[in-house]
Design a protein around this motif. Structure first.
Motif, PDB file in Angstrom:
ATOM      1  N   ASP A 191      91.913  33.848  16.903  1.00 46.91           N
ATOM      2  CA  ASP A 191      91.241  33.481  17.822  1.00 46.91           C
ATOM      3  C   ASP A 191      91.954  32.413  18.994  1.00 46.91           C
ATOM      4  O   ASP A 191      91.520  32.441  19.926  1.00 46.91           O
ATOM      5  CB  ASP A 191      89.934  32.276  17.316  1.00 46.91           C
ATOM      6  N   CYS A 192      93.117  32.122  18.934  1.00 48.28           N
ATOM      7  CA  CYS A 192      94.145  31.280  19.763  1.00 48.28           C
ATOM      8  C   CYS A 192      95.382  31.222  19.141  1.00 48.28           C
ATOM      9  O   CYS A 192      95.743  31.611  17.883  1.00 48.28           O
ATOM     10  CB  CYS A 192      93.404  29.866  19.884  1.00 48.28           C
ATOM     11  N   GLN A 194      98.565  29.531  17.766  1.00 44.90           N
ATOM     12  CA  GLN A 194      98.994  28.242  16.991  1.00 44.90           C
ATOM     13  C   GLN A 194      99.828  28.342  15.996  1.00 44.90           C
ATOM     14  O   GLN A 194     100.405  29.255  16.022  1.00 44.90           O
ATOM     15  CB  GLN A 194      97.575  27.615  16.559  1.00 44.90           C
ATOM     16  N   CYS A 212      97.146  23.640  17.018  1.00 44.91           N
ATOM     17  CA  CYS A 212      96.911  24.340  18.151  1.00 44.91           C
ATOM     18  C   CYS A 212      97.196  23.720  19.507  1.00 44.91           C
ATOM     19  O   CYS A 212      96.642  24.102  20.485  1.00 44.91           O
ATOM     20  CB  CYS A 212      95.157  24.698  18.285  1.00 44.91           C
ATOM     21  N   SER A 217      93.251  22.719  14.612  1.00 44.40           N
ATOM     22  CA  SER A 217      92.162  23.588  14.417  1.00 44.40           C
ATOM     23  C   SER A 217      91.764  23.521  12.718  1.00 44.40           C
ATOM     24  O   SER A 217      92.880  23.376  11.861  1.00 44.40           O
ATOM     25  CB  SER A 217      92.320  24.880  14.942  1.00 44.40           C
ATOM     26  N   TYR A 219      89.746  25.675   9.595  1.00 45.53           N
ATOM     27  CA  TYR A 219      88.999  26.953   9.184  1.00 45.53           C
ATOM     28  C   TYR A 219      88.561  26.842   7.711  1.00 45.53           C
ATOM     29  O   TYR A 219      89.202  26.202   6.811  1.00 45.53           O
ATOM     30  CB  TYR A 219      89.509  28.100   9.202  1.00 45.53           C
ATOM     31  N   ARG A 229      86.068  29.357  11.898  1.00 43.71           N
ATOM     32  CA  ARG A 229      86.528  28.064  12.553  1.00 43.71           C
ATOM     33  C   ARG A 229      85.548  27.014  12.514  1.00 43.71           C
ATOM     34  O   ARG A 229      84.321  27.317  12.759  1.00 43.71           O
ATOM     35  CB  ARG A 229      86.615  28.604  13.959  1.00 43.71           C
ATOM     36  N   CYS A 232      84.936  21.461  15.204  1.00 37.95           N
ATOM     37  CA  CYS A 232      85.757  20.204  15.800  1.00 37.95           C
ATOM     38  C   CYS A 232      87.204  20.222  15.440  1.00 37.95           C
ATOM     39  O   CYS A 232      87.692  20.503  13.888  1.00 37.95           O
ATOM     40  CB  CYS A 232      85.288  18.878  15.398  1.00 37.95           C
ATOM     41  N   ASN A 233      88.283  20.045  16.342  1.00 39.08           N
ATOM     42  CA  ASN A 233      89.384  19.753  15.975  1.00 39.08           C
ATOM     43  C   ASN A 233      89.714  18.424  15.378  1.00 39.08           C
ATOM     44  O   ASN A 233      89.098  17.460  15.646  1.00 39.08           O
ATOM     45  CB  ASN A 233      90.411  19.864  17.129  1.00 39.08           C
ATOM     46  N   LYS A 295      83.131  21.162   7.322  1.00 35.11           N
ATOM     47  CA  LYS A 295      83.889  20.470   8.558  1.00 35.11           C
ATOM     48  C   LYS A 295      84.781  19.413   7.441  1.00 35.11           C
ATOM     49  O   LYS A 295      84.569  18.975   6.547  1.00 35.11           O
ATOM     50  CB  LYS A 295      83.045  19.737   9.584  1.00 35.11           C
TER      51      LYS A 295
END
Length: 300
Positions: A191-192, A194, A212, A217, A219, A229, A232-233, A295
């Protein structure tokens, strides 16, 4: 009853006394010495900067502690070189399996001043965390792979996650049953871009965090393969301590007795600091990490 805030660590947790560039920490219990060992990338932050030279030429630094609060610098791992010259070692992943310590470490030949050089992951073994024997250079999905993380996903089956810079810096995975021979299973997080993946279990769930460059990030997974994902980071922006002035970077998670601690590094000065030399200084920080539903959260 302790609150989350009462479990905070000193800040900074550790600064490298040679180059003041401690980064990419990993923490492990040394059974023989009955203390904790921190291994980290010893960036040459206070050395001459030619291009990106101070990021390269790093050794693997070692610090020890009995309480994970006060850390004593012990030096660097020696005799790791597989070829002549001053070479580059980054981001060690170290763990014990069946009485043997294994290290998977990122390696670059020489001290490049640019980014355009091959990068590989080397495998070493040890009986005491000091004397390491080179085993192999892993053949993975490209010639530019770094930041290995290894976890036993079921008895006798190990999985490695790493950053593949030739494939958009996505997180790729490989699998092994003996820790010596690895089979690439392909791209797993896309997805990005990193780096610095770290996989662990906490609160009955399987987690991965990655750097990231906008915090970490996070998961969650049911099977160590299909990752969702989190919204929140973690560790976004600066902390409250004067030594903790950037996003959190490249972290390691230590889980003991159902509780988790996160070890990460930050810049000691803001990212927009005009002084390039000060901007290069980094420090290791630590805090508690908690799983709440789907989370992760931490009190910095």
């Amino acid at each position: 009853m302790e609150t989350k805030m009462e479990k905070g660590f000193p800040a900074p947790l550790f600064r490298d006394p040679i180059f003041d560039g401690a980064s990419d920490p990993t923490v492990i219990w040394n059974k023989k010495e009955a203390c904790y060992y921190m291994f980290y990338t010893q960036r040459r932050s206070t050395s001459v900067q030619v291009g990106f030279s101070s990021i390269h030429g790093s050794k693997i630094g070692v610090a020890t502690s009995t309480d994970k609060k006060g850390w004593l610098y012990r030096g660097t791992l020696e005799n790791l070189d597989i070829e002549h010259g001053h070479n580059t070692f980054w981001a060690p992943e170290i763990f014990e399996a069946n009485g043997t310590y294994h290290m998977y470490v990122s390696y670059i030949t020489g001290i490049p001043t640019t980014w355009e050089y091959p990068r590989h992951i080397l495998h070493y073994t040890s009986e005491n965390l000091w004397d390491w024997t080179y085993q192999s250079t892993l053949q993975l999905s490209s010639e530019r792979v770094i930041d290995a993380c290894v976890y036993e996903v079921c008895p006798g089956v190990y999985k490695m996650w790493y950053k593949d810079e030739n494939h958009d810096s996505h997180i790729y995975a490989a699998q092994s049953t003996d820790l010596y021979q690895w089979e690439v299973v392909g791209e797993e997080i896309s997805d990005c871009s990193q780096e610095g993946p770290n996989v662990f279990e906490l609160g009955g769930k399987k987690w991965m965090i990655c750097d990231c460059w906008k915090g970490l990030s996070a998961y969650v997974s049911d099977d160590f393969t299909n990752w969702k994902r989190c919204p929140c980071n973690l560790l976004v922006g600066p902390g409250k301590d004067p030594s903790d002035q950037t996003n959190g970077h490249h972290a390691d998670i230590l889980v003991e007795n159902g509780e988790a601690e996160i070890y990460y590094f930050t810049g000691q000065y803001p990212e927009d600091c005009a002084d390039v030399g000060l901007r290069a200084l980094t420090a290791v920080q630590g805090c508690m990490l908690y799983a709440e539903d789907d989370k992760l959260c931490c009190v910095r």
